[in-house]
Design an enzyme around this catalytic site. Structure first.
Site, PDB file in Angstrom:
ATOM      1  CD  GLU A  39      -2.601   0.922   2.820  1.00  0.00           C
ATOM      2  OE1 GLU A  39      -2.126   0.224   3.745  1.00  0.00           O
ATOM      3  OE2 GLU A  39      -3.702   1.469   2.909  1.00  0.00           O
ATOM      4  CE  LYS A 110      -7.175   0.699   3.596  1.00  0.00           C
ATOM      5  NZ  LYS A 110      -5.999   1.164   4.369  1.00  0.00           N
ATOM      6  CB  CYS A 145      -4.171  -2.373   4.064  1.00  0.00           C
ATOM      7  SG  CYS A 145      -3.212  -2.536   5.588  1.00  0.00           S
TER       8      CYS A 145
END
Ligand code: ACM
Length: 270
Positions: A39, A110, A145
């Site tokens: 990330e 995200k 993540c």
């Protein structure tokens, strides 16, 4: 068999050129079909204002996008890289996917923002992508993540056909090491976690990134594993065919056995 490279390294906060050079050196000897990077791999993580993030955020056509597209063409590899994205005056914590012969990267923003990310990034507004690559005969799902804490994400990707779930990461807790193998088992998919290591300190607060990047097979075994510290490129050969059969004995199949009509029906009793 598909050659998967999962990259762990220590990005330097705010130093895009140095980070791209570190990635170039790490990947120089690597021959792989799919490459997964952490990330925010070109910028570092712990931003405290949009102003300091702005010059590092990418848009298709930016410096880092051009770098990764060139690398994807040179290596004939799919490259999956977490990067800050600038779009329409906003910033997103995104994953860019570069494919040889495809000039425009695919972008996933995200969905679940972690900790102080909310002060600089907007929550994602893109669908969870599953990329079908006919040349490799492989379907790749993308999550980022903290998305790991939501089993709905990897389930949605697997239901969408993903055989490999790629998860660029900057993980600072430990629970994921128990849960990522479960994401692999419960969906019968490979999971590749490309984590970073090192620390970042801002305003007296230090984040320690936990390394331990890993590739889990559809039975939850780590087929490649990095240390908690230090740069590494994990190489694994993966076979997507077992991921297409969701049965685990002659009577049970984890997709065919699902009962979605019951999952919203909670019966509360005293
Ligand atoms: C995280 O989402 N960076 C933990």
């Amino acid at each position: 068999m598909i050659r998967l490279a999962t990259v762990q390294f220590t990005p330097r906060l705010g130093e895009r050129e140095a980070n791209l050079e570190a990635i170039r050196v790490l990947l120089d000897p690597v021959e792989a079909d799919v490459i997964v990077l952490p990330e925010l791999c070109t910028s570092g993580y712990f931003f405290v204002s949009r102003e300091e993030l702005a010059p590092l955020a990418e848009a298709p056509g930016g410096v880092a996008c051009a770098f990764f597209q060139r690398l994807a063409e040179a290596k004939r590899a799919i490259i999956i890289a977490g990067m800050a994205e600038a779009a329409g005056g906003s910033f997103y914590n995104s994953v860019f996917v570069f494919r040889p012969g495809v000039t425009e990267p695919l972008v996933y923003r995200k969905a679940h923002l972690f900790y102080k990310e909310r002060f600089v990034f907007e929550p994602g507004d893109t669908a969870f992508p599953v990329i079908r690559d006919e040349r490799l005969d492989l379907s790749i799902g993308i999550m980022l993540c903290y998305d790991w804490r939501f089993p709905e994400v990897s389930r949605a990707l697997a239901l969408g056909g993903a055989e490999l779930v790629a998860c660029p990461s900057n993980l600072v807790t430990d629970a994921w090491r128990k849960v990522m193998p479960a994401r692999a088992i419960e969906n019968k998919v490979y999971v590749a976690v490309a984590n970073r290591c090192g620390t970042e300190t801002r305003g007296g607060e230090t984040l320690l990134f936990k390394g331990c990047s890993a590739v889990y097979d559809p039975w939850g075994e780590a087929v490649a594993l990095a240390d908690a510290e230090g740069d590494a490129v994990l190489l694994a050969e993966i076979d997507p065919r077992p991921c297409r059969d969701k049965s685990f004995n002659e009577f049970n199949d984890i997709f065919a056995d699902r009962r979605p009509e019951l999952y919203g029906a909670i019966c509360r009793k005293r």
